[in-house]
Design a protein around this motif. Structure first.
Motif, PDB file in Angstrom:
ATOM      1  N   GLU A  95      32.342  39.932  55.917  1.00  0.00           N
ATOM      2  CA  GLU A  95      33.003  41.236  55.811  1.00  0.00           C
ATOM      3  C   GLU A  95      34.314  41.123  55.049  1.00  0.00           C
ATOM      4  OE1 GLU A  95      31.326  43.295  59.946  1.00  0.00           O
ATOM      5  OE2 GLU A  95      33.276  42.290  59.921  1.00  0.00           O
ATOM      6  N   ARG A  96      35.033  40.023  55.281  1.00  0.00           N
ATOM      7  CA  ARG A  96      36.297  39.826  54.549  1.00  0.00           C
ATOM      8  C   ARG A  96      36.058  39.695  53.039  1.00  0.00           C
ATOM      9  NH1 ARG A  96      39.034  36.106  52.232  1.00  0.00           N
ATOM     10  NH2 ARG A  96      37.448  34.529  52.680  1.00  0.00           N
ATOM     11  N   ILE A  97      34.995  38.974  52.678  1.00  0.00           N
ATOM     12  CA  ILE A  97      34.676  38.816  51.253  1.00  0.00           C
ATOM     13  C   ILE A  97      34.306  40.160  50.643  1.00  0.00           C
ATOM     14  CG2 ILE A  97      33.035  37.783  49.635  1.00  0.00           C
ATOM     15  CD1 ILE A  97      32.938  35.339  51.454  1.00  0.00           C
ATOM     16  N   VAL A  98      33.527  40.967  51.380  1.00  0.00           N
ATOM     17  CA  VAL A  98      33.121  42.272  50.870  1.00  0.00           C
ATOM     18  C   VAL A  98      34.346  43.171  50.660  1.00  0.00           C
ATOM     19  CG1 VAL A  98      31.834  44.385  51.424  1.00  0.00           C
ATOM     20  CG2 VAL A  98      30.804  42.129  51.828  1.00  0.00           C
ATOM     21  N   VAL A  99      35.282  43.119  51.613  1.00  0.00           N
ATOM     22  CA  VAL A  99      36.508  43.914  51.468  1.00  0.00           C
ATOM     23  C   VAL A  99      37.268  43.488  50.212  1.00  0.00           C
ATOM     24  CG1 VAL A  99      38.782  44.379  52.478  1.00  0.00           C
ATOM     25  CG2 VAL A  99      36.729  44.426  53.920  1.00  0.00           C
ATOM     26  N   GLY A 100      37.355  42.150  49.963  1.00  0.00           N
ATOM     27  CA  GLY A 100      38.032  41.663  48.757  1.00  0.00           C
ATOM     28  C   GLY A 100      37.335  42.117  47.491  1.00  0.00           C
ATOM     29  N   LEU A 101      35.981  42.143  47.525  1.00  0.00           N
ATOM     30  CA  LEU A 101      35.242  42.617  46.346  1.00  0.00           C
ATOM     31  C   LEU A 101      35.477  44.097  46.110  1.00  0.00           C
ATOM     32  CD1 LEU A 101      31.862  40.707  46.820  1.00  0.00           C
ATOM     33  CD2 LEU A 101      33.657  40.213  45.150  1.00  0.00           C
ATOM     34  N   GLU A 102      35.585  44.877  47.178  1.00  0.00           N
ATOM     35  CA  GLU A 102      35.820  46.317  47.031  1.00  0.00           C
ATOM     36  C   GLU A 102      37.167  46.603  46.369  1.00  0.00           C
ATOM     37  OE1 GLU A 102      33.272  48.068  50.851  1.00  0.00           O
ATOM     38  OE2 GLU A 102      35.424  47.647  51.053  1.00  0.00           O
ATOM     39  N   GLU A 103      38.135  45.702  46.580  1.00  0.00           N
ATOM     40  CA  GLU A 103      39.460  45.921  46.007  1.00  0.00           C
ATOM     41  C   GLU A 103      39.485  45.695  44.494  1.00  0.00           C
ATOM     42  OE1 GLU A 103      42.056  43.368  48.144  1.00  0.00           O
ATOM     43  OE2 GLU A 103      42.063  44.600  49.966  1.00  0.00           O
ATOM     44  N   ILE A 104      38.594  44.814  43.988  1.00  0.00           N
ATOM     45  CA  ILE A 104      38.640  44.493  42.555  1.00  0.00           C
ATOM     46  C   ILE A 104      37.475  45.095  41.778  1.00  0.00           C
ATOM     47  CG2 ILE A 104      39.887  42.337  42.926  1.00  0.00           C
ATOM     48  CD1 ILE A 104      37.309  40.816  42.712  1.00  0.00           C
ATOM     49  N   THR A 105      36.531  45.724  42.461  1.00  0.00           N
ATOM     50  CA  THR A 105      35.371  46.311  41.770  1.00  0.00           C
ATOM     51  C   THR A 105      35.676  47.756  41.403  1.00  0.00           C
ATOM     52  OG1 THR A 105      33.846  44.896  42.997  1.00  0.00           O
ATOM     53  CG2 THR A 105      32.919  46.856  41.963  1.00  0.00           C
ATOM     54  N   GLU A 106      35.348  48.119  40.160  1.00  0.00           N
ATOM     55  CA  GLU A 106      35.603  49.475  39.687  1.00  0.00           C
ATOM     56  C   GLU A 106      34.314  50.254  39.426  1.00  0.00           C
ATOM     57  OE1 GLU A 106      38.115  49.257  36.294  1.00  0.00           O
ATOM     58  OE2 GLU A 106      39.839  48.418  37.402  1.00  0.00           O
ATOM     59  N   ALA A 107      33.211  49.543  39.208  1.00  0.00           N
ATOM     60  CA  ALA A 107      31.936  50.232  38.935  1.00  0.00           C
ATOM     61  C   ALA A 107      31.443  50.935  40.203  1.00  0.00           C
ATOM     62  CB  ALA A 107      30.886  49.238  38.445  1.00  0.00           C
ATOM     63  N   GLU A 108      31.061  52.236  40.081  1.00  0.00           N
ATOM     64  CA  GLU A 108      30.643  53.025  41.251  1.00  0.00           C
ATOM     65  C   GLU A 108      29.337  52.495  41.847  1.00  0.00           C
ATOM     66  OE1 GLU A 108      30.456  57.092  40.189  1.00  0.00           O
ATOM     67  OE2 GLU A 108      32.618  57.288  39.819  1.00  0.00           O
ATOM     68  N   ASP A 109      28.415  52.047  40.983  1.00  0.00           N
ATOM     69  CA  ASP A 109      27.134  51.533  41.494  1.00  0.00           C
ATOM     70  C   ASP A 109      27.377  50.289  42.352  1.00  0.00           C
ATOM     71  OD1 ASP A 109      25.875  53.524  40.162  1.00  0.00           O
ATOM     72  OD2 ASP A 109      25.315  52.296  38.427  1.00  0.00           O
ATOM     73  N   ASN A 110      28.222  49.411  41.929  1.00  0.00           N
ATOM     74  CA  ASN A 110      28.488  48.202  42.703  1.00  0.00           C
ATOM     75  C   ASN A 110      29.275  48.501  43.975  1.00  0.00           C
ATOM     76  OD1 ASN A 110      27.082  46.296  41.302  1.00  0.00           O
ATOM     77  ND2 ASN A 110      28.798  45.662  40.013  1.00  0.00           N
ATOM     78  N   ILE A 111      30.124  49.520  43.928  1.00  0.00           N
ATOM     79  CA  ILE A 111      30.810  49.930  45.160  1.00  0.00           C
ATOM     80  C   ILE A 111      29.791  50.400  46.198  1.00  0.00           C
ATOM     81  CG2 ILE A 111      32.406  51.634  46.148  1.00  0.00           C
ATOM     82  CD1 ILE A 111      33.992  51.491  43.549  1.00  0.00           C
ATOM     83  N   ALA A 112      28.776  51.152  45.736  1.00  0.00           N
ATOM     84  CA  ALA A 112      27.706  51.597  46.657  1.00  0.00           C
ATOM     85  C   ALA A 112      26.937  50.404  47.208  1.00  0.00           C
ATOM     86  CB  ALA A 112      26.759  52.547  45.918  1.00  0.00           C
ATOM     87  N   ARG A 113      26.699  49.393  46.378  1.00  0.00           N
ATOM     88  CA  ARG A 113      25.992  48.201  46.855  1.00  0.00           C
ATOM     89  C   ARG A 113      26.815  47.470  47.915  1.00  0.00           C
ATOM     90  NH1 ARG A 113      24.910  48.356  41.288  1.00  0.00           N
ATOM     91  NH2 ARG A 113      22.656  48.644  40.856  1.00  0.00           N
TER      92      ARG A 113
END
Length: 481
Positions: A95-113
């Protein structure tokens, strides 16, 4: 309008013209640099975010499914207790890794993933809780294996697949970003070439008008300064354009007038300086020499040695007679040698066990001129700093010979000499008085008086070898015969 701006420009000061030229060149360059740096920074920032997110996601997808499935199996078969199990910590780390990815990801499709991955992790937490509840009850092994096979492994597979899709689209984004960067770079090159062409054209135009308006008044002033450098102090500068040029012209004219005044002052000061330096040199005659000489005369008188008393009094009288010499600064070598001989005769009585001297200057040099009290300070240095510091008897020799530019006198001693470091200090002190010590001051004073009277090409030089002795050369012209 253009003619009016041109007139204003030519009436401006030199500093204003230079500022205009800087602005004309710097403003387009600064705009171009800001635009370039901003776009490069933005593209690089996005590129780094995508690379970082891909690396983190790769680590997550490679390790999570295998480790989580195996850890769940160990819990079910009883190889690990609930307390020993790391399933909760693995879910928290994911969950911590996913939170870190959400902070640096800008693509909407990947945010949904990533949202989907969070939901899968929540389901895994529910399944783990069910397994732990079943473990507290008996005969629930089959239920736990069913949860592990039908729920846990499926969800971890979904997590892995979703993260693989995330990585795929991030990598594709990196490729698209790279393509955009290449396109931007090519456009930047084209724009740079166009901008450089425009700047070059602007530089060519400014390089003609600005230097011409600046250099014309300066060229007129430089002609005046060249005449001043050649010694013509009757010229005057007259600048018509440029505020600074007019100020420089007025300052130059004032400087020429001041130089004329200073030349007269310098001539007078040089005469005073030579006289003051000679008087200072006379004041440097060691009073201990006079005291010791008088003590020696008293001692000889008490011993009844009348001849030596008369001789020492005569030598002392001759010594001071030459020192005064009716205020003359330049005397024949004959008189200077008589002065030195009187000094050596007096010192030989006091140091008869260690001092010998020889004066073998050719008689054809006797009528040549020399600054008064030139040789005596050198002989005094040879005695006190050379011979007295060496055991046994020493000899001071005064010789002379002709040279290409005049003649040279030599004062040699076979005393203790000097090491190379001390010799370098003495040589430096002769040229510029930067070291303390009476012996160096005497050498410096003698050298300066020779140079003031006869020019920079004349003076004294020194050679010395430790344990062998020292030789001081006095170079003088022969036109003073």
């Amino acid at each position: 309008m253009i003619r009016r701006l041109k007139d204003i420009y030519y009436r401006s000061s030199l500093a204003t013209k230079i500022r205009y030229s800087y602005l004309f060149l710097l403003i387009p360059l600064l705009i171009f640099l800001v635009f370039t740096f901003y776009n490069l920074w933005d593209m690089n920032h996005n590129y780094e975010d995508m690379v970082n997110s891909t690396v983190v996601a790769s680590e997550f997808s490679l390790d999570f499914k295998k480790d989580f499935d195996y850890e769940t199996y160990l819990l079910i078969v009883g190889n690990k207790t609930v307390e020993e199990s790391e399933l909760d910590s693995m879910i928290e780390e994911a969950e911590r890794i996913v939170v870190g990815l959400e902070e640096i990801t800008e693509a909407e499709d990947n945010i949904a993933r990533l949202d989907s991955v969070n939901k899968y992790l929540s389901n895994l937490r529910i399944y783990v809780d069910r397994i732990e509840e079943n473990l507290q009850k008996e005969s629930r092994y089959e239920d736990n294996m069913e949860i592990w096979e039908n729920d846990v492994q499926i969800v971890t597979s979904l997590v892995g697949d979703t993260m693989s899709q995330y990585i795929y689209y991030e990598v594709r984004g990196i490729q698209q970003s790279r393509a955009a960067y290449q396109t931007f770079f090519m456009n930047l090159v084209r724009f740079s070439l166009l901008g450089m062409g425009l700047l070059l054209l602007l530089v060519i135009i400014l390089s003609y008008y600005i230097p011409r308006s600046i250099t014309m008044p300066i060229t007129r002033i430089s002609r005046v300064t060249n005449q001043v450098a050649k010694g013509n102090l009757s010229v005057r500068a007259a600048a018509e354009s440029g505020a600074e040029a007019r100020m420089l012209s007025d300052s130059l004219n004032a400087m020429i007038d001041k130089i004329n005044e200073l030349l007269d002052q310098v001539t007078t000061e040089q005469i005073r300086l030579r006289k003051a330096e000679f008087e200072l040199l006379q004041a440097q005659i060691n009073p201990h020499f006079l005291y010791n000489t008088l003590d020696t005369i008293v001692w000889l008188a008490e011993a009844g040695d009348q001849k030596r008393v008369v001789s020492m009094v005569g030598n002392l009288s001759d010594f001071f007679r030459t020192s005064l010499n009716q205020g003359k600064d330049i005397i024949p070598i004959r008189e200077e040698l008589a002065h030195v001989r009187s000094y050596l005769e007096i010192q030989q009585v006091r140091y008869q066990d260690i001092l010998r001297y020889e004066i073998t200057v050719p008689e054809d040099l006797y009528e040549y001129k020399i600054p008064k009290i030139t040789i005596q300070p050198l002989v005094e240095n040879a005695l006190y700093h050379g011979i007295k510091n060496k055991r046994g008897q020493g000899t001071i020799t005064i010789t002379g010979e002709r040279s290409e530019n005049g003649f040279v006198l030599y004062v040699r001693d076979n005393g203790i000499g000097m090491i190379q470091e001390r010799l370098n200090e003495v040589r430096a002190g002769i040229q510029k008085l930067s070291y303390t010590g009476k012996e160096i001051y005497g050498l410096y004073n003698v050298n300066e008086r020779i140079r003031l009277n006869f020019g920079e090409t004349y003076g004294i030089s020194i050679e010395s070898t430790y344990g062998e002795g020292t030789c001081v050369s006095i170079s003088l012209p022969d036109q003073w015969k």
